[in-house]
Design a protein around this motif. Structure first.
Motif, mmCIF file in Angstrom:
data_model
loop_
_atom_site.group_PDB
_atom_site.id
_atom_site.type_symbol
_atom_site.label_atom_id
_atom_site.label_comp_id
_atom_site.label_asym_id
_atom_site.label_seq_id
_atom_site.Cartn_x
_atom_site.Cartn_y
_atom_site.Cartn_z
ATOM 1 N N THR A 197 0.947 3.927 -3.081
ATOM 2 C CA THR A 197 0.603 5.317 -2.768
ATOM 3 C C THR A 197 1.729 6.248 -3.182
ATOM 4 O O THR A 197 1.497 7.294 -3.801
ATOM 5 C CB THR A 197 0.303 5.479 -1.266
ATOM 6 O OG1 THR A 197 -0.796 4.640 -0.927
ATOM 7 C CG2 THR A 197 -0.035 6.914 -0.917
ATOM 8 N N GLU A 224 1.505 9.179 -6.018
ATOM 9 C CA GLU A 224 1.858 10.567 -5.711
ATOM 10 C C GLU A 224 2.963 11.059 -6.643
ATOM 11 O O GLU A 224 2.927 12.183 -7.127
ATOM 12 C CB GLU A 224 2.287 10.700 -4.252
ATOM 13 C CG GLU A 224 1.148 10.524 -3.275
ATOM 14 C CD GLU A 224 1.615 10.380 -1.839
ATOM 15 O OE1 GLU A 224 2.838 10.273 -1.583
ATOM 16 O OE2 GLU A 224 0.735 10.356 -0.952
ATOM 17 N N ARG A 264 0.832 -1.211 0.000
ATOM 18 C CA ARG A 264 0.000 0.000 0.000
ATOM 19 C C ARG A 264 0.861 1.254 0.000
ATOM 20 O O ARG A 264 0.594 2.205 -0.734
ATOM 21 C CB ARG A 264 -0.928 0.008 1.219
ATOM 22 C CG ARG A 264 -2.326 -0.381 0.869
ATOM 23 C CD ARG A 264 -3.290 -0.128 2.032
ATOM 24 N NE ARG A 264 -3.860 -1.412 2.398
ATOM 25 C CZ ARG A 264 -3.549 -2.127 3.456
ATOM 26 N NH1 ARG A 264 -2.719 -1.692 4.344
ATOM 27 N NH2 ARG A 264 -4.109 -3.285 3.655
#
Length: 119
Positions: free
Chosen positions: A101, A105, A97
């Motif tokens: 992420t 980003e 995760r």
């Protein structure tokens, strides 16, 4: 309100229905359907429930975000990836995760830097 109206029209057109036919599904007269689509009136919950039963993505109508595809519609490789992920220990799931992420980003910031006029 015009955002909701525009999205109601998009959903009606996606289903290939006239304003009259769509209004009948929603339980309203054609002129009310036209006012919903123009943003002059706000649809009530019973209208939204009726059109949802015929395949309208009500989450999209209300928020502009499409309802995620159900898990049942995953391809075989997607099912395998999801199953593999679920079989991992929690610490490994958390690490994946964090990685995804961070990548998301990074991609978002790279896209903005590369195309500053994209907003």
């Amino acid at each position: 309100m015009s955002g909701i109206g525009t999205r109601i029209r998009e959903e009606r057109e996606r289903l290939g229905l006239s304003q009259r036919a769509f209004g009948e599904i929603g339980g309203v007269e054609p002129n009310a359907q036209g006012k919903y689509e123009s943003g002059d009136r706000t649809p009530k919950a019973d209208y939204l429930a009726n059109v949802a039963a015929k395949g309208v993505d009500v989450l999209y109508v209300l928020t502009g975000n499409r309802t995620p595809a159900p898990i049942e519609s995953l391809s075989q490789i997607e099912e395998w990836v999801l199953g593999s992920y679920r079989s991992l220990v929690k610490e490994d799931q958390d690490a994946i995760r964090r990685l995804t992420t961070t990548l998301a980003e990074y991609k978002a910031s790279y896209t903005v830097e590369k195309n500053p006029d994209s907003h």
